[in-house]
Write an enzyme that holds these catalytic residues in place. Structure first.
Site, PDB file in Angstrom:
ATOM      1  N   GLU A 141      -1.033  -5.773   1.815  1.00  0.00           N
ATOM      2  CA  GLU A 141      -3.399  -5.033   2.736  1.00  0.00           C
ATOM      3  C   GLU A 141      -3.724  -4.550   1.442  1.00  0.00           C
ATOM      4  O   GLU A 141      -4.310  -4.948   1.417  1.00  0.00           O
ATOM      5  CB  GLU A 141      -3.102  -5.204   4.061  1.00  0.00           C
ATOM      6  CG  GLU A 141      -4.375  -5.055   4.975  1.00  0.00           C
ATOM      7  CD  GLU A 141      -5.096  -5.119   4.234  1.00  0.00           C
ATOM      8  OE1 GLU A 141      -6.731  -5.075   4.921  1.00  0.00           O
ATOM      9  OE2 GLU A 141      -4.713  -3.031   4.107  1.00  0.00           O
ATOM     10  N   GLU A 142      -3.149  -3.495   1.512  1.00  0.00           N
ATOM     11  CA  GLU A 142      -3.301  -2.836   0.497  1.00  0.00           C
ATOM     12  C   GLU A 142      -3.965  -2.422  -0.753  1.00  0.00           C
ATOM     13  O   GLU A 142      -4.268  -2.217  -1.508  1.00  0.00           O
ATOM     14  CB  GLU A 142      -3.059  -1.457   0.484  1.00  0.00           C
ATOM     15  CG  GLU A 142      -2.673  -0.688   2.295  1.00  0.00           C
ATOM     16  CD  GLU A 142      -3.652  -0.358   2.705  1.00  0.00           C
ATOM     17  OE1 GLU A 142      -5.245  -0.643   2.806  1.00  0.00           O
ATOM     18  OE2 GLU A 142      -3.712   0.365   4.201  1.00  0.00           O
ATOM     19  N   HIS A 201       0.304  -4.466   8.645  1.00  0.00           N
ATOM     20  CA  HIS A 201       0.480  -4.786   7.773  1.00  0.00           C
ATOM     21  C   HIS A 201       1.574  -3.424   6.993  1.00  0.00           C
ATOM     22  O   HIS A 201       1.900  -2.480   7.670  1.00  0.00           O
ATOM     23  CB  HIS A 201      -0.249  -4.760   6.300  1.00  0.00           C
ATOM     24  CG  HIS A 201      -1.656  -3.604   6.838  1.00  0.00           C
ATOM     25  ND1 HIS A 201      -0.896  -2.257   5.459  1.00  0.00           N
ATOM     26  CD2 HIS A 201      -2.031  -3.387   6.982  1.00  0.00           C
ATOM     27  CE1 HIS A 201      -2.075  -2.007   5.776  1.00  0.00           C
ATOM     28  NE2 HIS A 201      -2.430  -2.675   6.646  1.00  0.00           N
ATOM     29  N   HIS A 260      -6.388   5.836   4.464  1.00  0.00           N
ATOM     30  CA  HIS A 260      -5.542   6.456   3.227  1.00  0.00           C
ATOM     31  C   HIS A 260      -6.311   7.452   2.220  1.00  0.00           C
ATOM     32  O   HIS A 260      -6.437   7.425   0.922  1.00  0.00           O
ATOM     33  CB  HIS A 260      -7.117   4.905   2.182  1.00  0.00           C
ATOM     34  CG  HIS A 260      -7.480   3.465   3.090  1.00  0.00           C
ATOM     35  ND1 HIS A 260      -8.172   2.576   2.129  1.00  0.00           N
ATOM     36  CD2 HIS A 260      -6.694   3.071   3.605  1.00  0.00           C
ATOM     37  CE1 HIS A 260      -8.105   1.931   3.197  1.00  0.00           C
ATOM     38  NE2 HIS A 260      -6.436   2.355   4.017  1.00  0.00           N
ATOM     39  N   ASP A 266       2.989  -2.525   4.152  1.00  0.00           N
ATOM     40  CA  ASP A 266       2.717  -1.587   2.742  1.00  0.00           C
ATOM     41  C   ASP A 266       1.437  -0.571   3.058  1.00  0.00           C
ATOM     42  O   ASP A 266       1.173  -0.527   4.420  1.00  0.00           O
ATOM     43  CB  ASP A 266       2.360  -2.598   1.424  1.00  0.00           C
ATOM     44  CG  ASP A 266       0.672  -2.816   1.722  1.00  0.00           C
ATOM     45  OD1 ASP A 266       0.170  -3.122   2.987  1.00  0.00           O
ATOM     46  OD2 ASP A 266       0.230  -3.217   1.279  1.00  0.00           O
ATOM     47  N   ASP A 301      -1.652   3.597   9.642  1.00  0.00           N
ATOM     48  CA  ASP A 301      -2.571   2.240   8.026  1.00  0.00           C
ATOM     49  C   ASP A 301      -1.533   2.258   7.980  1.00  0.00           C
ATOM     50  O   ASP A 301      -1.061   2.389   6.659  1.00  0.00           O
ATOM     51  CB  ASP A 301      -3.507   2.741   8.048  1.00  0.00           C
ATOM     52  CG  ASP A 301      -4.025   1.082   7.325  1.00  0.00           C
ATOM     53  OD1 ASP A 301      -3.899   0.574   7.544  1.00  0.00           O
ATOM     54  OD2 ASP A 301      -5.023   1.737   6.366  1.00  0.00           O
TER      55      ASP A 301
HETATM   56 ZN   LIG Z   1      -4.579  -1.535   7.298  1.00  0.00          ZN
END
Ligand SMILES: [Zn+2]
Length: 478
Positions: free
Chosen positions: A183-184, A112, A448, A114, A145
């Protein structure tokens, strides 16, 4: 394990054309500076998919991803959107394909583009959207990520293209790269996207490069993921707020009642106390307690909650957290008895636990434990299913041998306490596909969080492993 040649009985080395690991490793090394520069360019695009952020950056990120995939030798590149359940358009996803030769399998490579919001900028040592290399690590939001997952796909395809140019065989496998843009934010248009583009995305093997390795130097396949149930519990006790001196005593305030209700959710050892929830079998590997305490930044003197191994508590048992509370803030406090208070609860569920059954059990627990007969209501939120990989598929074996060749050490099977609910959706739409959950992160990646980073030495190995995996699937090992 990195040697690609085996010795024939007479001692003469015999090339194993399926591997080409040494040649591929050299290509990955040579191409890596350009790949790192591409990753840095992507990190500079603040593609936060959360609604409060400027979605023009997500669109710019999709354009950048499309350009990268076109450059990686995929002739058919599209930017596509499907609607979310509320009818608004989803974030732009990029799908890039090279069709399979007749009779050959197709591999879908997922990532992903985003990212999570940066959070408190002051918590970062450097600007989250200006990539900075310190030692072996590249820092920035999305550096791991999952922009690293995306460039791993690009890097593997580039290395394989270089191998083909060298006179090696072309890759005998179809490739579809699917790079999601939300996705996030919980992948709200994902199911619709699969339904709208089922034929475009159909594959025999699906590689989801959005998880973690065991630690620097030790690869992992993620074979289990917890699912998620969340919602809001509200406690009401009065028709309106009243003076805490005039009325306090015979009636407890809603904040206190909410706290008493929340306190029933765990037993004294910290195990989830909701009756009817199931656990999965204990994992084969454990998470060292000292490492867990360091990774989670548990303060000295704080005892860990729950029973069993650390890995079992993280991967195989439910976990229940209060992730938000609506109550009068300290700044706005007045001498009144609060009539109502609410908490958002997040319940992680292990493989084998049906999300609806878990939600029903949680709701029944909350209603049965209403303190002092207070009115307790439950507002459902999201649900996501847990995942457990099929044991020992051909694709799994191909991945294990590719990982072992790239790292020089065997991969371990791990669970992840977090959730990737769309994996269950992928399996529902493509029930015959083998799903491999791979990763670019390590325990220090802080996805994150502030100071997110990717280990560049590990990223090289991820790229090589994926190139080898595609060769092995193409050779009929998947
Ligand atoms: Zn991810």
């Amino acid at each position: 394990m990195t040697d690609t040649r085996s010795s024939a009985p007479d001692g003469a080395p015999t090339a194993r054309p399926v591997d080409d690991a040494t040649t591929l490793r050299a290509h990955v090394e040579r191409q890596f500076p350009a790949l790192q520069a591409d990753l840095e360019r992507l990190v500079r695009i603040p593609s936060v998919s959360a609604a409060a952020f400027d979605q023009a950056h997500v669109a710019a990120s999709a354009d950048a991803v499309a350009a990268l995939l076109r450059g990686a030798g995929l002739p058919d590149v599209r930017i596509l959107r499907s609607d979310r359940p509320d009818g608004t358009p989803g974030a732009p996803a990029v799908v890039a394909r090279r069709p399979a030769p007749e009779g050959a399998p197709t591999v879908l490579l997922y990532a992903h583009h985003d990212v999570q919001p940066p959070g408190d900028a002051a918590a970062w040592a450097t600007d989250p959207f200006e990539p900075v290399q310190v030692g072996d690590r590249l820092y920035g939001r999305g550096a791991a990520d999952d922009k690293a997952g995306l460039v791993a796909h690009v890097g593997a395809l580039r290395a394989l293209a270089a191998l083909a140019e060298d006179g090696g065989a072309d890759l005998p496998v179809g490739i579809t790269v699917f790079v999601e843009g939300e996705e996030e934010s919980g992948s709200p248009s994902f199911r619709r996207f699969l339904a709208d583009h089922r034929e475009l995305l159909a594959a025999d093997v699906i590689v989801v490069a959005d998880s973690t390795n065991w630690k620097v130097g030790v690869p992992a396949l993620t074979t289990s993921l917890r699912g998620l149930v969340d919602g809001v519990v509200e406690v009401e006790v009065l028709g309106h707020a009243v003076h805490s001196g005039m009325f306090g005593g015979p009636v407890l305030d809603a904040n206190t009642l909410l706290a008493r209700l929340v306190a029933t959710l765990h037993d004294d050892a910290g195990n989830v106390a909701v009756a009817g929830l199931v656990s999965a079998p204990e994992p084969e590997v454990d998470y060292d307690e000292a490492a867990f305490r360091a990774d989670a930044s548990v303060l000295d003197g704080v005892a860990l909650a729950g029973e069993g191994t650390i890995a079992g508590r993280l991967w195989a048992k439910p976990a229940l957290s209060v992730i938000g509370i609506d109550a009068t803030s300290v700044a706005h406090a007045s001498n009144t008895i609060a009539p109502r208070a609410a908490a958002k609860l997040s319940l992680r569920i292990p493989p084998g636990q049906d999300p609806q059954a878990a939600e029903d059990a949680l709701r029944a627990h909350l209603e049965a434990h209403a303190p002092f007969g207070a009115r307790v209501t439950w507002r459902p939120g999201e649900q996501g299913r847990a995942f457990h990989a099929a044991d020992d598929s051909a694709a799994m074996r191909a991945a294990r041998s590719a990982f072992a060749a790239a790292w020089g050490t065997d991969p371990v099977d791990i669970g992840v306490g977090g959730s990737i609910p769309f994996i269950a959706d992928l399996l529902e739409f493509f029930p015959d596909a083998a799903v491999l959950v791979t990763g670019v992160e390590d325990p220090d990646s802080r996805a994150h969080g502030a100071d997110e980073s990717v280990h560049l030495g590990e990223l090289r190995k991820v790229v090589l492993a994926e190139a080898l995996l595609l060769r092995r699937v193409g050779a009929g090992e998947g």
